[in-house]
Motif scaffolding. Structure first.
Motif, PDB file in Angstrom:
ATOM      1  N   LEU A 189       0.823  -1.217   0.000  1.00 38.47           N
ATOM      2  CA  LEU A 189       0.000   0.000   0.000  1.00 38.47           C
ATOM      3  C   LEU A 189       0.856   1.266   0.000  1.00 38.47           C
ATOM      4  N   LYS A 190       2.193   1.081  -0.020  1.00 45.17           N
ATOM      5  CA  LYS A 190       3.138   2.194  -0.006  1.00 45.17           C
ATOM      6  C   LYS A 190       2.947   3.079   1.227  1.00 45.17           C
ATOM      7  N   ILE A 191       2.721   2.411   2.363  1.00 45.27           N
ATOM      8  CA  ILE A 191       2.614   3.099   3.642  1.00 45.27           C
ATOM      9  C   ILE A 191       3.946   2.946   4.372  1.00 45.27           C
ATOM     10  N   PRO A 192       4.569   4.023   4.809  1.00 49.75           N
ATOM     11  CA  PRO A 192       5.858   3.921   5.504  1.00 49.75           C
ATOM     12  C   PRO A 192       5.773   2.991   6.717  1.00 49.75           C
ATOM     13  N   GLN A 193       6.869   2.302   6.987  1.00 46.37           N
ATOM     14  CA  GLN A 193       6.895   1.349   8.085  1.00 46.37           C
ATOM     15  C   GLN A 193       6.728   2.024   9.445  1.00 46.37           C
ATOM     16  N   ASP A 194       7.085   3.303   9.534  1.00 50.06           N
ATOM     17  CA  ASP A 194       6.971   3.987  10.820  1.00 50.06           C
ATOM     18  C   ASP A 194       5.670   4.781  10.957  1.00 50.06           C
ATOM     19  N   ALA A 195       4.778   4.688   9.966  1.00 49.49           N
ATOM     20  CA  ALA A 195       3.497   5.402  10.033  1.00 49.49           C
ATOM     21  C   ALA A 195       2.604   4.781  11.102  1.00 49.49           C
ATOM     22  N   PHE A 196       1.769   5.591  11.747  1.00 46.65           N
ATOM     23  CA  PHE A 196       0.799   5.094  12.721  1.00 46.65           C
ATOM     24  C   PHE A 196      -0.495   4.794  11.975  1.00 46.65           C
ATOM     25  N   ILE A 197      -0.863   3.506  11.949  1.00 48.34           N
ATOM     26  CA  ILE A 197      -2.035   3.079  11.177  1.00 48.34           C
ATOM     27  C   ILE A 197      -3.177   2.701  12.105  1.00 48.34           C
ATOM     28  N   ILE A 198      -4.320   3.311  11.859  1.00 50.91           N
ATOM     29  CA  ILE A 198      -5.560   2.966  12.548  1.00 50.91           C
ATOM     30  C   ILE A 198      -6.371   2.070  11.614  1.00 50.91           C
ATOM     31  N   GLY A 199      -6.812   0.939  12.090  1.00 53.43           N
ATOM     32  CA  GLY A 199      -7.542  -0.002  11.248  1.00 53.43           C
ATOM     33  C   GLY A 199      -8.977  -0.184  11.691  1.00 53.43           C
ATOM     34  N   HIS A 200      -9.853  -0.412  10.722  1.00 49.70           N
ATOM     35  CA  HIS A 200     -11.269  -0.648  10.988  1.00 49.70           C
ATOM     36  C   HIS A 200     -11.734  -1.734  10.031  1.00 49.70           C
ATOM     37  N   VAL A 201     -12.227  -2.855  10.585  1.00 51.48           N
ATOM     38  CA  VAL A 201     -12.732  -3.961   9.766  1.00 51.48           C
ATOM     39  C   VAL A 201     -14.187  -4.200  10.133  1.00 51.48           C
ATOM     40  N   ALA A 202     -15.072  -3.999   9.165  1.00 55.49           N
ATOM     41  CA  ALA A 202     -16.512  -4.149   9.405  1.00 55.49           C
ATOM     42  C   ALA A 202     -17.219  -4.054   8.058  1.00 55.49           C
ATOM     43  N   SER A 203     -18.520  -4.241   8.069  1.00 59.01           N
ATOM     44  CA  SER A 203     -19.311  -3.927   6.892  1.00 59.01           C
ATOM     45  C   SER A 203     -19.804  -2.483   7.026  1.00 59.01           C
ATOM     46  N   TYR A 204     -20.161  -1.869   5.895  1.00 57.99           N
ATOM     47  CA  TYR A 204     -20.700  -0.511   5.929  1.00 57.99           C
ATOM     48  C   TYR A 204     -22.153  -0.607   6.374  1.00 57.99           C
ATOM     49  N   ASP A 205     -22.431  -0.173   7.595  1.00 51.18           N
ATOM     50  CA  ASP A 205     -23.734  -0.433   8.191  1.00 51.18           C
ATOM     51  C   ASP A 205     -24.001   0.623   9.262  1.00 51.18           C
ATOM     52  N   PRO A 206     -25.248   1.091   9.389  1.00 55.41           N
ATOM     53  CA  PRO A 206     -25.543   2.095  10.420  1.00 55.41           C
ATOM     54  C   PRO A 206     -25.148   1.660  11.823  1.00 55.41           C
ATOM     55  N   LEU A 207     -25.255   0.359  12.115  1.00 60.68           N
ATOM     56  CA  LEU A 207     -24.918  -0.123  13.451  1.00 60.68           C
ATOM     57  C   LEU A 207     -23.417  -0.107  13.712  1.00 60.68           C
ATOM     58  N   LYS A 208     -22.614  -0.095  12.644  1.00 61.67           N
ATOM     59  CA  LYS A 208     -21.155   0.008  12.807  1.00 61.67           C
ATOM     60  C   LYS A 208     -20.726   1.466  12.982  1.00 61.67           C
ATOM     61  N   ASP A 209     -21.626   2.381  12.665  1.00 58.64           N
ATOM     62  CA  ASP A 209     -21.450   3.826  12.899  1.00 58.64           C
ATOM     63  C   ASP A 209     -20.163   4.378  12.304  1.00 58.64           C
ATOM     64  N   GLN A 210     -20.024   4.190  10.985  1.00 62.06           N
ATOM     65  CA  GLN A 210     -18.861   4.776  10.321  1.00 62.06           C
ATOM     66  C   GLN A 210     -18.918   6.308  10.289  1.00 62.06           C
ATOM     67  N   ASP A 211     -20.100   6.889  10.522  1.00 68.10           N
ATOM     68  CA  ASP A 211     -20.181   8.351  10.597  1.00 68.10           C
ATOM     69  C   ASP A 211     -19.318   8.885  11.744  1.00 68.10           C
ATOM     70  N   THR A 212     -19.449   8.240  12.904  1.00 68.56           N
ATOM     71  CA  THR A 212     -18.637   8.650  14.048  1.00 68.56           C
ATOM     72  C   THR A 212     -17.164   8.339  13.811  1.00 68.56           C
TER      73      THR A 212
END
Length: 375
Positions: A189-212
């Motif tokens: 993904l060409k992301i530097p090894q020292d980058a701080f990565i936040i991950g989110h694994v879910a389906s796109y769904d109102p109950l998963k609240d991707q808006d927040t």
């Protein structure tokens, strides 16, 4: 014993994954699966491990008389010792038809916690209310995947004396810390090894609240925090116009990778520094366990049994609180950068937490014990 599983569908999700693992690793019983819909997801995989899979092909929200007759005939033909249903619609339909077919040993599986008007489907809410009434008549036991799920459903009216909690179990050999996977994933993904990565694994769904989720990431950007985020799951991709538009609106287009559905979740969990769950409703979220087995600390909203899973290894915040989520992300980043020894101990504690409390062996033995002793 012959165990006939009846499930709403086989698309990859928490309940479906647990069903697959039971069928694969339980060598003491014969397993057969009936999907109320189709084989999409785990159907072909189950058949490759010699598990028979039947489909009723119910279309979304519609039940056919021919499908009900087919289910009745399958049950009469197989003559299972136990019928194990999975999720609301299968509990309702599978439970009733199995009882009509003369099956005495029926076990329901409940895999959600709260139902929210306007977010949850009206048909699902109706089925749950009907199941509360039928819980006195149909199942021998009601198996909940989370303590919170049991609590909520018994308040609705589910029979208290029939409730038992079997939390999901995880294969510690599949999910584990792997620095090589992490490096390769970032490189691709060409992301530097020292980058701080936040991950989110879910389906796109109102109950998963991707808006927040997006609001929280936006607040990190406003505070000039350097980070990269990766979003993985159904409809978390560039074909989702609403999602893409929301990211642009919050200035996040360059910070967020939309990766959609992927089969390399172990690589994802290893590559990220912090897993973020922003749901407003969960039962026993598998993704937290999978991340923690890979030594990845988690930040989660206080939903279902999420706090029980994470305990003191991560951060717990209230749902819909984007400010608290952003603050916790910053705390995690600061710890990783300024206290490497404590961060290392936190990562080790994550894996130990799951290994000691939520192993696959414990889960499957609990199912087998119920099938044998509660018939």
């Amino acid at each position: 014993m012959k165990i006939l599983h009846i499930i709403s569908g086989l698309k990859r999700g928490g309940a479906e994954t647990q069903l697959f693992r039971i069928c694969k690793f339980d060598q003491d019983n014969d397993h057969i699966v009936v999907s109320l819909s189709n084989k999409e997801g785990y159907g072909d995989i189950l058949e490759k491990i010699n598990v028979s899979v039947y489909t009723l092909n119910f279309s979304r929200g519609r039940i056919s008389i021919s499908g009900l007759i087919k289910l009745y005939r399958i049950i009469k033909q197989i003559k299972p010792d136990v019928v194990q249903t999975w999720m609301n619609h299968a509990d309702f339909i599978g439970g009733i038809i199995a009882r009509i077919a003369g099956i005495k040993n029926i076990f329901w599986g409940v895999h959600q916690t709260i139902l929210i008007k306007g977010k949850s489907k009206a048909s699902t809410i109706m089925i749950v209310k009907l199941n509360a009434i039928l819980s006195n008549l149909i199942p021998n036991k009601i198996i909940y995947c989370a303590e919170k799920s049991r609590e909520v459903h018994e308040l609705i009216g589910f029979k208290k004396s029939k409730g038992v909690v079997i939390q999901n179990g995880y294969d510690i050999n599949i999910f584990h810390q792997n620095d090589s996977l992490a490096k390769d994933f970032r490189d691709k993904l060409k992301i530097p090894q020292d980058a701080f990565i936040i991950g989110h694994v879910a389906s796109y769904d109102p109950l998963k609240d991707q808006d927040t989720l997006i609001k929280s990431l936006g607040k990190l950007l406003q505070r000039k925090i350097k980070f990269t985020a990766i979003l993985v799951g159904a409809n978390l991709d560039h074909l989702n116009d609403d999602l893409v538009s929301s990211l642009k609106k919050n200035g996040l287009s360059d910070n967020v990778h939309l990766l959609g559905i992927r089969d390399d979740i172990q690589s994802v969990m290893n590559a990220i520094d912090l897993f973020l769950l922003t749901s407003i409703s969960e039962a026993f979220p598998n993704v937290l366990n999978e991340a923690m087995l890979c030594g990845t600390p988690c930040l989660t909203t206080d939903v279902g049994d999420a706090a029980l899973i994470v305990d003191k290894t991560g951060w717990i915040v209230e749902s819909r609180d984007s400010t608290s989520i952003a603050n916790a992300c910053i705390n995690a980043l600061n710890e990783k950068e300024q206290d490497s020894e404590n961060w290392k101990k936190r990562k080790e504690a994550c894996r130990e937490r799951i290994m000691e409390n939520f192993s696959f062996e414990k889960m499957i033995n609990k199912y087998k014990d119920i099938w044998v002793h509660d018939v």
